[in-house]
Design a protein around this motif. Structure first.
Motif, mmCIF file in Angstrom:
data_model
loop_
_atom_site.group_PDB
_atom_site.id
_atom_site.type_symbol
_atom_site.label_atom_id
_atom_site.label_comp_id
_atom_site.label_asym_id
_atom_site.label_seq_id
_atom_site.Cartn_x
_atom_site.Cartn_y
_atom_site.Cartn_z
ATOM 1 N N LEU A 140 7.732 5.956 -0.563
ATOM 2 C CA LEU A 140 8.939 6.231 -1.055
ATOM 3 C C LEU A 140 9.908 4.830 -0.660
ATOM 4 C CD1 LEU A 140 11.115 7.467 -2.869
ATOM 5 C CD2 LEU A 140 11.842 8.577 -0.669
ATOM 6 N N GLY A 141 10.134 4.189 -1.563
ATOM 7 C CA GLY A 141 11.535 2.938 -1.573
ATOM 8 C C GLY A 141 12.333 3.287 -2.612
ATOM 9 N N THR A 142 13.593 4.199 -2.542
ATOM 10 C CA THR A 142 14.071 4.380 -3.541
ATOM 11 C C THR A 142 14.623 3.077 -4.800
ATOM 12 O OG1 THR A 142 16.253 4.524 -2.653
ATOM 13 C CG2 THR A 142 14.913 6.574 -2.502
ATOM 14 N N ASP A 143 14.792 2.164 -3.930
ATOM 15 C CA ASP A 143 15.533 1.051 -4.605
ATOM 16 C C ASP A 143 16.816 1.546 -5.248
ATOM 17 O OD1 ASP A 143 15.900 -1.632 -5.450
ATOM 18 O OD2 ASP A 143 14.620 -1.497 -7.265
ATOM 19 N N SER A 144 17.421 2.318 -4.515
ATOM 20 C CA SER A 144 18.768 3.098 -5.035
ATOM 21 C C SER A 144 19.638 1.857 -5.178
ATOM 22 C CB SER A 144 19.335 4.024 -4.278
ATOM 23 O OG SER A 144 20.390 4.670 -4.683
ATOM 24 N N ALA A 145 20.326 1.570 -6.168
ATOM 25 C CA ALA A 145 20.911 -0.053 -6.251
ATOM 26 C C ALA A 145 22.483 0.365 -6.943
ATOM 27 C CB ALA A 145 20.094 -0.821 -6.955
ATOM 28 N N PRO A 146 23.581 0.674 -6.137
ATOM 29 C CA PRO A 146 24.717 1.117 -7.077
ATOM 30 C C PRO A 146 25.304 -0.341 -7.525
ATOM 31 C CG PRO A 146 24.935 1.216 -4.580
ATOM 32 C CD PRO A 146 23.178 1.006 -4.779
ATOM 33 N N HIS A 147 25.866 0.028 -8.765
ATOM 34 C CA HIS A 147 26.765 -1.120 -9.247
ATOM 35 C C HIS A 147 27.892 -0.319 -9.975
ATOM 36 C CE1 HIS A 147 24.060 -4.620 -9.030
ATOM 37 N NE2 HIS A 147 23.161 -3.854 -9.575
ATOM 38 N N VAL A 148 28.926 -0.750 -9.991
ATOM 39 C CA VAL A 148 30.074 0.263 -10.618
ATOM 40 C C VAL A 148 29.845 -0.107 -12.169
ATOM 41 C CG1 VAL A 148 31.864 -0.218 -8.905
ATOM 42 C CG2 VAL A 148 31.727 -1.979 -10.538
ATOM 43 N N ASP A 149 30.294 1.028 -12.904
ATOM 44 C CA ASP A 149 29.934 1.374 -14.241
ATOM 45 C C ASP A 149 30.580 0.146 -15.199
ATOM 46 O OD1 ASP A 149 28.737 3.680 -13.926
ATOM 47 O OD2 ASP A 149 30.427 4.892 -14.566
ATOM 48 N N PRO A 150 31.750 -0.628 -14.861
ATOM 49 C CA PRO A 150 32.048 -1.756 -15.753
ATOM 50 C C PRO A 150 30.987 -2.947 -15.631
ATOM 51 C CG PRO A 150 33.790 -1.022 -14.333
ATOM 52 C CD PRO A 150 32.548 -0.157 -13.926
ATOM 53 N N LEU A 151 30.402 -3.063 -14.573
ATOM 54 C CA LEU A 151 29.346 -3.994 -14.421
ATOM 55 C C LEU A 151 27.920 -3.865 -15.173
ATOM 56 C CD1 LEU A 151 29.976 -5.503 -10.722
ATOM 57 C CD2 LEU A 151 30.813 -6.580 -12.993
ATOM 58 N N LYS A 152 27.804 -2.419 -15.358
ATOM 59 C CA LYS A 152 26.521 -2.011 -15.866
ATOM 60 C C LYS A 152 26.704 -2.001 -17.706
ATOM 61 C CE LYS A 152 23.097 0.170 -14.610
ATOM 62 N NZ LYS A 152 21.918 -0.931 -14.167
ATOM 63 N N GLU A 153 27.968 -1.387 -18.045
ATOM 64 C CA GLU A 153 28.210 -0.859 -19.318
ATOM 65 C C GLU A 153 29.002 -2.098 -19.907
ATOM 66 O OE1 GLU A 153 30.713 2.510 -18.976
ATOM 67 O OE2 GLU A 153 28.796 3.839 -18.026
ATOM 68 N N CYS A 154 28.382 -3.264 -20.189
ATOM 69 C CA CYS A 154 28.954 -4.337 -20.852
ATOM 70 C C CYS A 154 27.964 -5.138 -21.489
ATOM 71 C CB CYS A 154 29.726 -5.206 -19.752
ATOM 72 S SG CYS A 154 28.691 -5.854 -18.457
ATOM 73 N N ALA A 155 28.362 -6.459 -21.916
ATOM 74 C CA ALA A 155 27.468 -7.357 -22.981
ATOM 75 C C ALA A 155 26.087 -7.873 -22.040
ATOM 76 C CB ALA A 155 28.237 -8.256 -23.688
ATOM 77 N N CYS A 156 26.398 -7.949 -20.883
ATOM 78 C CA CYS A 156 25.235 -8.394 -19.917
ATOM 79 C C CYS A 156 25.154 -7.487 -18.594
ATOM 80 C CB CYS A 156 25.747 -9.953 -19.496
ATOM 81 S SG CYS A 156 24.361 -10.599 -18.589
ATOM 82 N N GLY A 157 24.865 -6.515 -18.917
ATOM 83 C CA GLY A 157 24.818 -5.270 -17.666
ATOM 84 C C GLY A 157 24.128 -5.823 -16.582
ATOM 85 N N LYS B 238 28.682 11.088 -11.630
ATOM 86 C CA LYS B 238 29.408 9.694 -10.993
ATOM 87 C C LYS B 238 29.674 9.969 -9.757
ATOM 88 C CE LYS B 238 31.306 8.431 -15.390
ATOM 89 N NZ LYS B 238 30.441 7.206 -15.656
ATOM 90 N N VAL B 239 29.346 9.094 -8.875
ATOM 91 C CA VAL B 239 29.925 9.199 -7.646
ATOM 92 C C VAL B 239 31.111 8.000 -7.506
ATOM 93 C CG1 VAL B 239 29.506 8.072 -5.199
ATOM 94 C CG2 VAL B 239 27.754 9.510 -6.614
ATOM 95 N N GLU B 240 32.434 8.672 -7.111
ATOM 96 C CA GLU B 240 33.664 7.798 -7.099
ATOM 97 C C GLU B 240 33.615 7.069 -5.691
ATOM 98 O OE1 GLU B 240 35.409 7.411 -9.455
ATOM 99 O OE2 GLU B 240 34.604 8.897 -10.919
ATOM 100 N N THR B 241 33.829 5.810 -6.067
ATOM 101 C CA THR B 241 33.887 4.899 -4.706
ATOM 102 C C THR B 241 35.165 4.083 -4.734
ATOM 103 O OG1 THR B 241 32.836 2.765 -5.181
ATOM 104 C CG2 THR B 241 31.387 4.494 -4.705
ATOM 105 N N GLU B 242 35.421 3.387 -3.523
ATOM 106 C CA GLU B 242 36.704 2.700 -3.557
ATOM 107 C C GLU B 242 36.609 1.567 -4.488
ATOM 108 O OE1 GLU B 242 37.712 1.588 0.556
ATOM 109 O OE2 GLU B 242 36.519 3.416 1.282
ATOM 110 N N ALA B 243 35.373 1.027 -4.584
ATOM 111 C CA ALA B 243 35.223 -0.171 -5.668
ATOM 112 C C ALA B 243 34.825 0.283 -7.175
ATOM 113 C CB ALA B 243 33.847 -0.701 -5.306
ATOM 114 N N GLY B 244 35.061 1.557 -7.428
ATOM 115 C CA GLY B 244 35.014 2.019 -8.626
ATOM 116 C C GLY B 244 33.926 3.379 -9.110
ATOM 117 N N PRO B 245 33.685 3.717 -10.252
ATOM 118 C CA PRO B 245 32.504 4.739 -10.252
ATOM 119 C C PRO B 245 31.292 4.315 -10.421
ATOM 120 C CG PRO B 245 33.829 4.350 -12.285
ATOM 121 C CD PRO B 245 34.408 3.410 -11.293
#
Ligand SMILES: NC(=O)N[C@@H](CC(=O)O)C(=O)O
Ligand SMILES: [Zn+2]
Ligand SMILES: [Zn+2]
Length: 345
Positions: A244-261, A323-330
């Motif tokens: 197992l290598g999860t490659d869990s790779a968090p990004h805040v939602d605005p950086l994924k939900e956009c024209a170049c996610g 969603k996980v809420e972080t200081e950086a955003g959701p």
């Protein structure tokens, strides 16, 4: 079986980021996992042993007091990486592996390797002293279709490198194709592969059918169903070369939900539930421990964890936050698109 006890698992490929994001996501890993191989693709990247030492301290400072968690540090290979620094970090026990990102292959990989020739001195040293090389195995040339990038990497980069330096221990990370699985299976020594949670669950339809679904976009991109089935067969086979290598790779939602996610799927919080589901479906619950807790330490030459965790299956579906809420955003949590019934108790 309604209850399963396994040795505490480790995550052999994890993105924790830094600052507010690190503080927001670390507990989702340290709650279940004893150790993790920490990816060095920060901005700027973790390039030297001194960078890795400082980053490890920031991670340790963010781990909740009730958890015991050991970050296993990696260095980001550049064309200027100093073999002596790698050796010193490895001998100190601080550096566990060096990570090869072909330049431009994935998130924050601009400092990656353009010309592998320039990295040969450090790769030769690593082969000599036993430092594993972790690879993001995709070519980045514009003429190669994104769905073929892993297969072409194996043929044009990985196989030639292994012939040239057979003593170099290589982890092919986040394998996503049958080609990758077959290549690892055909090797006699010094090659292993990590498999993510999400690549066992989704194929490329998840990203594209019924509208573009940015939270299923990651790199290497999910492939067609035949590949997913090959990954499931490998992960549940018990073969010591797969872990197992999860490659869990968090990004805040605005950086994924956009024209170049951007690429990355966040799975730390529900990985063990998802894996128990997959292994049960494959009639292989008795091999979950090999995949998540035994094969990885064997490859990295580390002891297995003494502690255990208990997974329990309930009638009612397990609830996870969307969603996980972080200081950086959701950060949106991976949705496997089926109810989960297994949970770590
Ligand atoms: N896997 C991803 O889709 N993204 C990773 C980079 C990587 O592991 O390639 C990230 O850092 O976000
Ligand atoms: Zn990668
Ligand atoms: Zn990754």
């Amino acid at each position: 079986m309604q209850e399963l006890v396994i040795r505490r698992p480790d995550d052999w490929h994890l993105h924790l980021r830094d600052g507010g994001m690190l503080r927001g996501v670390i507990a989702d890993t340290s709650r279940h996992f004893a150790r993790a191989i920490i990816m060095p693709n920060l901005v700027p990247p973790v390039v030297t042993t001194a960078d890795a030492a400082a980053y490890r301290e920031r991670i340790q400072a963010a781990v909740p007091a009730e958890d015991r968690f050991e970050p296993l540090m990696t260095l980001y290979l550049t064309e200027g990486t100093d073999p002596d620094d790698v050796e010193a970090g490895y001998r100190r026990g601080l550096v566990k592996a060096v990570k090869l990102y072909p330049a431009g292959a994935t998130t924050n990989s601009n400092s990656g390797v353009r010309d592998i020739e320039k990295a040969m001195p450090v790769l030769e040293r690593m082969a000599e002293i036993g430092v594993p090389l972790c690879v993001h195995g995709e070519v980045t040339t514009a003429d190669v279709d994104i769905f073929d990038r892993e297969a072409v990497f194996i043929e044009t980069v990985l196989d030639p490198l292994r012939r040239r330096l057979p003593e170099l221990r290589i982890t092919m990370e986040h394998v996503t194709t049958k080609d990758g699985i077959d290549y690892i299976r055909s090797s006699k020594a010094n090659l292993a592969g990590s498999i993510t949670t999400h690549h066992l669950i989704i194929n490329r339809n998840a990203i594209l059918v019924g509208g573009i679904k940015p939270h299923y976009y990651c790199l290497p991109v999910a492939k067609r169903e035949t590949h997913r089935l090959a990954l499931r067969a490998a992960a549940t086979s018990g073969d010591v070369r797969f872990f197992l290598g999860t490659d869990s790779a968090p990004h805040v939602d605005p950086l994924k939900e956009c024209a170049c996610g951007c690429a990355g799927i966040y799975t730390s919080i529900n990985t063990m539930s998802c894996l128990a589901h997959v292994f049960e479906e494959e009639g292989a619950l008795d091999r979950l421990e090999a995949f998540a807790s035994l094969n990885g330490p064997a490859w990295y030459g580390l002891p297995v964890n003494e502690e255990t965790i208990t997974l329990r299956k309930s009638e009612e579906p397990v609830r996870y936050p969307a969603k996980v809420e972080t200081e950086a955003g959701p950060v949106t949590v991976f949705d496997p698109m089926f109810p989960l019934h297994w949970a770590v108790v």
